[in-house]
Design an enzyme around this catalytic site. Structure first.
Site, PDB file in Angstrom:
ATOM      1  N   HIS A  90       0.673  -1.331  -0.043  1.00 49.43           N
ATOM      2  CA  HIS A  90      -0.023   0.024  -0.173  1.00 49.43           C
ATOM      3  C   HIS A  90       0.792   1.265   0.004  1.00 49.43           C
ATOM      4  O   HIS A  90       0.638   2.216  -0.804  1.00 49.43           O
ATOM      5  CB  HIS A  90      -0.839   0.087   1.299  1.00 49.43           C
ATOM      6  CG  HIS A  90      -1.897  -1.098   1.357  1.00 49.43           C
ATOM      7  ND1 HIS A  90      -2.097  -1.653   2.632  1.00 49.43           N
ATOM      8  CD2 HIS A  90      -2.998  -1.360   0.254  1.00 49.43           C
ATOM      9  CE1 HIS A  90      -3.255  -2.490   2.197  1.00 49.43           C
ATOM     10  NE2 HIS A  90      -3.709  -2.282   1.174  1.00 49.43           N
ATOM     11  N   LYS A 141     -15.417  -8.240   4.146  1.00 48.33           N
ATOM     12  CA  LYS A 141     -14.305  -8.842   4.975  1.00 48.33           C
ATOM     13  C   LYS A 141     -14.194  -8.687   6.539  1.00 48.33           C
ATOM     14  O   LYS A 141     -15.182  -7.901   7.052  1.00 48.33           O
ATOM     15  CB  LYS A 141     -12.875  -8.106   4.425  1.00 48.33           C
ATOM     16  CG  LYS A 141     -12.549  -8.286   3.445  1.00 48.33           C
ATOM     17  CD  LYS A 141     -11.231  -7.234   2.467  1.00 48.33           C
ATOM     18  CE  LYS A 141     -11.123  -7.550   1.162  1.00 48.33           C
ATOM     19  NZ  LYS A 141      -9.684  -6.741   0.941  1.00 48.33           N
ATOM     20  N   ARG A 148      -1.671  -6.364  -8.322  1.00 48.24           N
ATOM     21  CA  ARG A 148      -0.627  -7.178  -8.023  1.00 48.24           C
ATOM     22  C   ARG A 148      -0.492  -8.383  -9.093  1.00 48.24           C
ATOM     23  O   ARG A 148       0.412  -9.239  -9.222  1.00 48.24           O
ATOM     24  CB  ARG A 148      -0.505  -7.829  -6.738  1.00 48.24           C
ATOM     25  CG  ARG A 148      -0.369  -7.039  -5.693  1.00 48.24           C
ATOM     26  CD  ARG A 148      -0.907  -7.525  -4.114  1.00 48.24           C
ATOM     27  NE  ARG A 148      -2.242  -7.646  -4.165  1.00 48.24           N
ATOM     28  CZ  ARG A 148      -3.006  -7.774  -3.360  1.00 48.24           C
ATOM     29  NH1 ARG A 148      -2.494  -8.258  -2.084  1.00 48.24           N
ATOM     30  NH2 ARG A 148      -4.298  -7.826  -3.337  1.00 48.24           N
ATOM     31  N   SER A 163      -3.141  -7.710   3.091  1.00 50.33           N
ATOM     32  CA  SER A 163      -3.416  -7.315   4.527  1.00 50.33           C
ATOM     33  C   SER A 163      -3.981  -8.584   4.862  1.00 50.33           C
ATOM     34  O   SER A 163      -3.609  -8.876   6.128  1.00 50.33           O
ATOM     35  CB  SER A 163      -4.512  -6.399   4.534  1.00 50.33           C
ATOM     36  OG  SER A 163      -3.966  -4.996   3.989  1.00 50.33           O
TER      37      SER A 163
HETATM   38  O1  PNS Z   1      -8.718  -2.787   0.252  1.00 53.43           O
HETATM   39  P1  PNS Z   1     -10.303  -3.616  -0.411  1.00 53.43           P
HETATM   40  O2  PNS Z   1     -11.125  -4.432   0.647  1.00 53.43           O
HETATM   41  O3  PNS Z   1     -10.115  -4.292  -1.488  1.00 53.43           O
HETATM   42  O4  PNS Z   1     -10.891  -2.133  -0.367  1.00 53.43           O
HETATM   43  C1  PNS Z   1     -12.450  -2.324  -1.377  1.00 53.43           C
HETATM   44  C2  PNS Z   1     -13.372  -1.036  -1.233  1.00 53.43           C
HETATM   45  C3  PNS Z   1     -13.200  -0.597   0.169  1.00 53.43           C
HETATM   46  C4  PNS Z   1     -12.427   0.058  -2.031  1.00 53.43           C
HETATM   47  C5  PNS Z   1     -14.311  -1.129  -1.999  1.00 53.43           C
HETATM   48  O5  PNS Z   1     -15.099  -2.209  -1.012  1.00 53.43           O
HETATM   49  C6  PNS Z   1     -15.266  -0.141  -2.252  1.00 53.43           C
HETATM   50  O6  PNS Z   1     -15.142   0.614  -2.972  1.00 53.43           O
HETATM   51  N1  PNS Z   1     -16.074   0.282  -1.209  1.00 53.43           N
HETATM   52  C7  PNS Z   1     -17.196   1.529  -1.391  1.00 53.43           C
HETATM   53  C8  PNS Z   1     -18.425   1.151  -1.513  1.00 53.43           C
HETATM   54  C9  PNS Z   1     -18.839   1.557  -2.787  1.00 53.43           C
HETATM   55  O7  PNS Z   1     -18.913   2.748  -3.436  1.00 53.43           O
HETATM   56  N2  PNS Z   1     -19.484   0.641  -3.754  1.00 53.43           N
HETATM   57  C10 PNS Z   1     -20.203   0.723  -4.834  1.00 53.43           C
HETATM   58  C11 PNS Z   1     -18.919   0.887  -6.075  1.00 53.43           C
HETATM   59  S1  PNS Z   1     -18.033  -0.265  -6.224  1.00 53.43           S
END
Ligand code: PNS
Length: 162
Positions: free
Chosen positions: A18, A42, A95, A132
């Site tokens: 990150h 998660k 990745r 993570s």
């Molecule tokens: O590190 P992660 O868990 O892969 O992050 C995922 C994250 C938090 C970026 C994703 O779940 C997210 O964008 N959540 C926000 C909710 C949202 O806007 N959803 C609709 C469009 S995808």
């Protein structure tokens, strides 16, 4: 016009992968907002406030630029935050092909929702295996996570094992 990007994620906890992406993003944009967002898919290790604090300390510890801010968002869609702060770009570290498959639908939905583009960034291959979820697992079983996370995270998790 200031170019503002958001680097969103769970950051549970922030890893060296990150930090690499955040640093690269800071080299390309006037402002970078690192945004901690709850991912309902998660099981969380750390509360959001702790993730924000560890990110802030890790960023300061390695001397990343002060154009980087850390925030959290629980008020709705990720793109709502982008619109609120005037960010037109999301940055995601990629990745592997697995990440491409996971991120592509979200990138398209975010563009459809609000015209926010997603840039996929290739981090240092040295961190390609770091996630993570792997860090959470190694930490829970008492293993050494220091090769994968910023110093402040390793110290925090060693002091307060979970
Ligand atoms: O590190 P992660 O868990 O892969 O992050 C995922 C994250 C938090 C970026 C994703 O779940 C997210 O964008 N959540 C926000 C909710 C949202 O806007 N959803 C609709 C469009 S995808």
């Amino acid at each position: 016009m200031r170019r503002i990007a958001v680097v969103p994620g769970s950051f549970d906890p922030v890893t060296l992968g990150h930090l690499d992406v955040i640093e690269r993003a800071a080299g390309l944009f006037d402002e970078v907002h690192v945004l901690v967002v709850h991912n309902p898919g998660k099981t969380a290790l750390l509360p959001i406030s702790q993730r924000v604090s560890l990110l802030q300390r890790a960023i300061a510890d390695v001397g990343l630029p002060d154009t980087i801010t850390v925030a959290s968002w629980s008020m709705g869609l990720l793109v709502d935050y982008c619109l609120e702060v005037g960010a037109s770009v999301l940055i995601k570290g990629i990745r592997s092909q697995v990440d491409v498959a996971y991120e592509t639908p979200m990138a398209i939905v975010n563009r459809n929702l609000a015209g926010v583009e997603t840039i996929f960034m290739l981090p240092d291959p040295a961190n390609a295996h770091v996630s993570s979820s792997l860090v959470r697992q190694v930490a829970a079983l008492g293993g050494d996570i220091s090769p994968y996370v910023p110093r402040v995270v390793a110290e925090y998790l060693q002091k307060a094992p979970v």
